[in-house]
Design an enzyme around this catalytic site. Structure first.
Site, PDB file in Angstrom:
ATOM      1  CD  GLU A 482      -3.312   0.805   1.719  1.00 45.85           C
ATOM      2  OE1 GLU A 482      -3.519  -0.311   2.202  1.00 45.85           O
ATOM      3  OE2 GLU A 482      -4.170   1.702   1.715  1.00 45.85           O
ATOM      4  CD  GLU A 747      -4.518  -0.450   8.769  1.00 44.12           C
ATOM      5  OE1 GLU A 747      -3.901  -1.534   8.751  1.00 44.12           O
ATOM      6  OE2 GLU A 747      -5.034   0.057   7.763  1.00 44.12           O
TER       7      GLU A 747
HETATM    8  C1  BGC Z   1      -5.212   2.894   4.557  1.00 45.88           C
HETATM    9  C2  BGC Z   1      -5.575   4.061   5.419  1.00 45.88           C
HETATM   10  C3  BGC Z   1      -6.465   4.961   4.643  1.00 45.88           C
HETATM   11  C4  BGC Z   1      -7.700   4.166   4.390  1.00 45.88           C
HETATM   12  C5  BGC Z   1      -8.825   4.899   3.755  1.00 45.88           C
HETATM   13  C6  BGC Z   1      -6.467   2.147   4.256  1.00 45.88           C
HETATM   14  O1  BGC Z   1      -6.228   1.080   3.429  1.00 45.88           O
HETATM   15  O2  BGC Z   1      -4.254   2.107   5.139  1.00 45.88           O
HETATM   16  O3  BGC Z   1      -4.635   4.513   6.224  1.00 45.88           O
HETATM   17  O4  BGC Z   1      -6.686   6.202   5.178  1.00 45.88           O
HETATM   18  O5  BGC Z   1      -7.437   2.981   3.697  1.00 45.88           O
HETATM   19  O6  BGC Z   1      -9.928   4.527   4.403  1.00 45.88           O
END
Ligand code: BGC
Length: 896
Positions: A482, A747
């Site tokens: 990501e 996260e």
């Molecule tokens: C990311 C986040 C991002 C989000 C959006 C995720 O996959 O890791 O940090 O803000 O998607 O909802």
């Protein structure tokens, strides 16, 4: 009195600054009443005021940050010296500062006498590297790295030499066998279709008399490697194969100059770097290294394989000097433990989740194949846990050549705490393995420590998260497939980021990426750079397009970023208004991530969250417009803010002060954005506390609410509740993460939990900074280092601590653009002492909470200039002092 820490465009002696970005900052050595700046093309002529390019004359101003150059047209590629002196309020002038320098960006279109060179998208078949290494189709698709070289000669004494260089892809430049500079992952990530950044290096000392060799190794990087979560090579996003553009400018002692650019005379071949990819990792086959290829005397005919490069003319993409700090290795960590897992594979634990790579020392038989895999955690059986990396292979491989060697990758980055090393000859000793910590090299600005060890641990985890995720752009996470510049994460963390580190130049660079990614509709993107992903307009994400520039101005007092992006911000405001004529933002919400990852159900109504952010944008736009002297627009934004506020209150705030849905985030947003009518505010705050109590004194906020929760409690008389949430140890809480081994912020609140183990591997980063936005509260409320509303750049600091149980003391500092502000407090029995230190050019308002505010005394025994209500505790009052430069201590009875 002498001004110090001279900086241009927020950087020390930068070698490439766009003319419009030439802004000067310094720390005054006295309370500054006026300044004078001189800029010259010649260091000596600074001494003679007649020959300077700009002499500001005496400017009566306390400004010492972001002062724009206003002299003669700057010469492209030119070197300038500048100095500053200041006057104090008594009219005494300081001596001139020592001179600092800057060099001007080349002309983006005409400054280059070079062309793009490369070897094209040639694929060479890949051999499985290690005995147990599978021949993976992803790996088979990766490119080998081009090595490029050119011989030239120097026949006269050299005065100076600059290498301007960039790549579509990544480059490592080489000159006469030496690596040029210490930057990694250059030129960094931008939307390469819209702008390409280049770096400039002073290579004077690397040049030799006679034959010289300029070279480079390229890699795919963001340009044509794997990027993001779609497991697709970015060839689809930007281009098919990496290319180099370089221009070496040599100035001779006699004043003449020579330019050696990339052109058809260069040669290239593929060699030891069989592939290099940000997500997948690297493979080096040291047998294939043409030794000495970048040094004079090398004969390319001997080993063979060198061929003429492909050359492509410049194509109109603007080539711009990198305004940000480069990625560098900032620290090397030894392992805290080296051992073997149950399958006999060697593991190293670096004791810290970090971003970078592993360096190995090896001395084994030639041909030894070694593989290094990276992970953030171990699984229940003690094996490396990599499922949460999704498709990121995060594996570096080496085939050793003859004799002892140091092995490390050059063009990749992994987020890890543990490394699994297979194929290593013999037992790994701790001295043979090192973690190299790499990230955008951003100077430290803040510090914090307290009587509670876990809180210091939390503070460090937040900073480590920032380090690991500020990689050319602010990313969400550094380990899985990501690593994108999500705007929601960026905005909620922006204030914390500024307190922790001096991110002014870093954000200046990224805000251009945000502008590049804005849609023609005016919608700011959800992610910048945007790749092919069209997502835009999501509340709390896209709003970063206003919030981050405002934060940069607020913290650094620099209007440049506001001027540069004012048009983009206005287009965004028009976009929202067009879709929502009733002043409730319920349409055009894009992907609406809402209060992303709120534990349990995210009950906050999306329209509430969106409208709160719209109101916030309007309020910030009013401040921005007035900072830019656009007073009519400021008035219009204030009026807009009023209308949104009224619509919000009508739709979401009940007569008893409850806010729709009753979620903690709904309360935090309504109070933080000032959307609760004044008479209801204290009952709304009471409802928020009741919602927290109903959750058994736990927070229930996701990415968005978390940033406002503690600040809102502290500004509405409920600091004790803020401390209670901070100290909470059961799920969901920050301490739960720490108690379960977190060294960076996770996260998800329940990234790992007792009984269940890891959260879904599909989305479970252990290094995401969003929930770390709590550090802003540590600086602004616990230490009390803040500034007056409406002011910027800490020109008018307010120091107001919010003490609370279980802390007995806390102290820390923030290096503002005007110098270091330190603050700390301690509780001793029923006495409270607040100590502050201000730099030579700052005075502050100091507010000390106390149960008997009028009895608080400063070090000289003086009482307060006034007594006022303390926002942090119901019924508490504060003693207000004015403090000048230097150290001060204030003591009085502790607030009850
Ligand atoms: C990311 C986040 C991002 C989000 C959006 C995720 O996959 O890791 O940090 O803000 O998607 O909802």
């Amino acid at each position: 009195m002498i001004p110090a820490r001279l900086r241009c465009a927020h950087l020390d002696n930068p070698l490439g600054v766009a003319p419009g970005r030439v802004r000067f900052s310094w720390e005054s050595g006295c309370p500054q009443a006026a300044f004078q700046i001189q800029v010259s093309r010649n260091e000596r002529s600074l001494l003679s005021p007649d020959t300077v390019s700009w002499d500001s004359g005496r400017v009566p101003s306390a400004e010492s940050s972001g002062v724009p150059y206003a002299g003669a047209l700057l010469v492209r590629g030119g070197r300038y010296w500048w100095r500053v002196r200041v006057w104090d309020s008594g009219g005494t002038a300081s001596p001139w500062s020592s001179p600092a320098t800057f060099e001007v960006e080349l002309d983006p279109a005409f400054g280059w006498q070079a062309c793009w060179i490369g070897l094209g998208a040639v694929r060479e078949s890949f051999k499985a590297p290690t005995a147990d290494g599978p021949s993976d189709p992803v790996v088979n698709a990766l490119h080998p790295s081009p090595y490029l070289r050119r011989v030239f000669s120097v026949g006269a004494p050299v005065e100076s030499a600059r290498l301007h260089v960039t790549a579509l892809g990544l480059y490592e430049a080489r000159l006469n066998g030496q690596r040029v500079g210490d930057a990694y992952l250059t030129p960094g990530w931008t939307d390469y279709g819209k702008r390409v950044l280049y770096q400039t290096y002073d290579v004077t000392s690397l040049l030799a008399d006679g034959e010289n060799v300029l070279g480079a190794v390229l890699a795919d990087g963001w340009y044509t490697g794997f990027v993001g979560f779609d497991a697709k090579r970015a060839g689809a996003h930007y281009g098919a194969a990496p290319e180099l553009l370089a221009q070496l400018v040599i100035t001779f002692a006699d004043g003449s100059s020579d330019v050696i650019g990339t052109d058809g005379s260069w040669q290239g071949r593929f060699a030891a770097v069989r592939h290099a990819d940000l997500l997948m990792g690297e493979h080096h086959d040291l047998w294939l290294e043409p030794r000495g290829w970048d040094t004079p005397g090398f004969d390319p005919e001997l080993g063979g394989g060198w061929r003429a490069v492909r050359c492509r003319d410049l194509d109109g993409r603007p080539l711009l000097a990198d305004p940000g700090p480069p990625v560098r290795v900032t620290e090397s960590l030894p392992p805290v433990r080296v051992w073997r897992d149950a399958a006999g594979r060697q593991l190293a634990d670096f004791g810290q989740n970090l971003t970078g790579w592993v360096r190995l020392r090896v001395d084994g038989p030639a041909g030894t194949a070694i593989r290094v895999r990276h992970g953030e955690a171990l699984d229940d059986d003690g094996f490396l846990y990599t499922q949460n990396l999704r498709t990121a292979r995060a594996t570096d491989e080496y085939v050793a050549g003859d004799g002892a060697a140091v092995l490390e990758p050059r063009f990749t980055l992994h987020g890890f705490r543990y490394a699994e090393i297979s194929g290593y000859p013999g037992d790994l000793s701790p001295a043979d393995v090192t973690a190299r910590v790499a990230h955008s090299d951003i100077p430290v600005a803040g510090s914090f420590s307290s009587s509670e060890k876990w809180l210091d641990q939390l503070f460090r985890a937040v900073d480590w998260g920032q380090r690991g995720n500020f990689i050319s752009v602010p990313t969400d996470c550094p380990q899985r497939d990501e690593r994108l510049g999500w705007l929601g994460d960026a905005q909620i963390f922006a204030r914390t980021a500024c307190y922790n580190r001096d991110v002014a130049a870093f954000y200046a660079k990224w805000l251009d990426d945000v502008a590049d990614a804005q849609l023609p509709s005016g919608a700011f993107p959800d992610i910048a750079p945007r790749l092919h992903i069209p997502w835009a307009g999501a509340p709390a994400w896209a709003d970063a397009g206003v919030i981050v520039p405002w934060t940069v101005w607020k913290m650094y007092g620099d209007r440049e970023v506001l001027e540069r992006h004012f048009g983009a911000m206005t287009a965004w405001m028009t976009f929202i208004a067009r879709g929502n004529p009733d002043f409730l933002r319920t349409r055009e919400l894009g992907n609406s991530y809402n209060d992303w990852l709120a534990p349990g159900d995210d009950r906050t109504p999306p329209g509430l969250l969106a409208t709160a952010y719209w109101a916030h944008d309007a309020a910030l736009m009013a401040e921005i417009a007035s900072a830019l002297g656009r007073l009519d627009e400021a008035g219009e934004y204030r009026a807009l803010r009023e209308k949104i506020g009224a619509a919000f209150a009508g739709a979401y705030v009940a007569a008893d002060g409850t806010v729709a849905s009753g979620s903690q985030t709904a309360y935090a947003l309504a109070l933080h954005m000032g959307l609760v009518p004044e008479p209801l505010r204290s009952s709304t705050a009471a409802h928020l506390v009741a919602a927290i109590e109903a959750a058994d004194w736990h927070l229930t906020t996701g990415f968005v609410g978390v940033g406002y929760l503690l600040p809102v409690l502290s500004s509405h008389g409920r600091s004790s509740v803020a401390y209670r949430l901070l100290s909470q140890r059961s799920l969901p809480s920050w301490r739960y993460m720490l108690d379960n081994g977190a060294t960076t912020i996770w996260e998800r609140w329940d990234g790992w939990s007792a009984g269940r183990g890891f959260q879904s591997a599909w989305m479970n980063s252990l290094n995401h900074y969003s929930l770390g936005s709590v550090a802003e509260w540590l600086y602004r409320f616990v230490l009390g280092i803040d500034q007056e509303p409406g002011s910027s750049g800490f020109g008018r600091p307010v120091l107001r601590p919010h003490p609370g149980e279980p802390l007995r003391w806390a102290r820390g500092s923030y290096r503002s653009v005007r110098g270091v502000i330190s603050a700390g407090w301690e509780v001793s029995g029923d006495r409270f002492t607040y100590r502050v230190e201000l730099p030579p050019n700052l005075s502050a308002t100091v507010c000390v909470p106390s149960s008997d505010a009028s009895s608080v005394r400063d070090g000289a025994g003086n009482g307060p200039v006034s007594v006022a209500a303390f926002p942090g505790g119901a019924g508490v009052r504060e003693a207000v002092f004015r403090a000048g430069p230097g150290t001060h201590a204030f003591t009085g009875p502790l607030a009850g």
